[in-house]
Write an enzyme that holds these catalytic residues in place. Sequence first.
Site, PDB file in Angstrom:
ATOM      1  N   GLU A   1       0.856  -1.194   0.000  1.00 23.65           N
ATOM      2  CA  GLU A   1       0.000   0.000   0.000  1.00 23.65           C
ATOM      3  C   GLU A   1       0.888   1.239   0.000  1.00 23.65           C
ATOM      4  O   GLU A   1       1.618   1.489   0.965  1.00 23.65           O
ATOM      5  CB  GLU A   1      -0.907  -0.011   1.235  1.00 23.65           C
ATOM      6  CG  GLU A   1      -1.694   1.258   1.460  1.00 23.65           C
ATOM      7  CD  GLU A   1      -2.302   1.336   2.846  1.00 23.65           C
ATOM      8  OE1 GLU A   1      -2.545   2.467   3.329  1.00 23.65           O
ATOM      9  OE2 GLU A   1      -2.530   0.273   3.471  1.00 23.65           O
TER      10      GLU A   1
ATOM     11  N   LYS B   1     -10.760  -2.454   7.428  1.00 23.10           N
ATOM     12  CA  LYS B   1      -9.513  -2.254   8.163  1.00 23.10           C
ATOM     13  C   LYS B   1      -9.827  -1.817   9.590  1.00 23.10           C
ATOM     14  O   LYS B   1     -10.403  -0.751   9.802  1.00 23.10           O
ATOM     15  CB  LYS B   1      -8.656  -1.193   7.464  1.00 23.10           C
ATOM     16  CG  LYS B   1      -7.333  -0.940   8.163  1.00 23.10           C
ATOM     17  CD  LYS B   1      -6.445   0.012   7.384  1.00 23.10           C
ATOM     18  CE  LYS B   1      -6.846   1.458   7.565  1.00 23.10           C
ATOM     19  NZ  LYS B   1      -5.824   2.391   7.022  1.00 23.10           N
TER      20      LYS B   1
END
Length: 214
Positions: free
Chosen positions: A45, A134
């Site tokens: 990411e 998340k």
Amino acid sequence: MTGERLALPERTGASCLIVVARAGDAAEYDRVLDVLIDVGIRSVELTLTTPRTIERLPELVDRYDGALDLGVGTVTDTEQLRRAVLAGARYIVTPVSSTDLVHAAVESGTPIIPGGLTPSELFASWSAGASAVKVFPATQVGPAYVKDLRGPFPDIEVVPSGGVDLAGAVRWLDAGAAAISVGGPLLGDAFSGGDLAALRERAVAFVDVVAEHA
């Protein structure tokens, strides 16, 4: 849920490990990504808090095509999401719960992992079509939170993020997390001139642990 839920990118889902790369500038990505790929990391990411991430993303996607899923994180509005998708992001990660962002990602055909902490935040994103949610910051709840969430939401896919170290990675995966999101405990000082051999050792340790417990 609105529409069909998109699966996480294949390499990301299979590896169960996302490395969060937050650098001083996007020019610093390459030397670190080369090491990560070499030891078996398959999903990274890249954060929008790193200057020039979007500008460099097409080049990086081309360079690492076939070896690495490059996602874009710290996305907080639909314009950022649009630019990331156009630049080639394989998935989107947010630090916030926003059904607008989830809908925009799903409409673009891009998997999204929105952040949240409370059951209401996480379920809102999940029911809107998120590929996973998340749990952030993960240190505030702990691995047992996966079981707590799956009581009322049995199908929810959880990715803990924020302070997940090597021991924590094992506990979260054993608890049923879909993947773990790791930054500082793996990368250390790699983006500030740190020893790449030491980075390699830390990365290998995470890859081995995740492979054993995924």
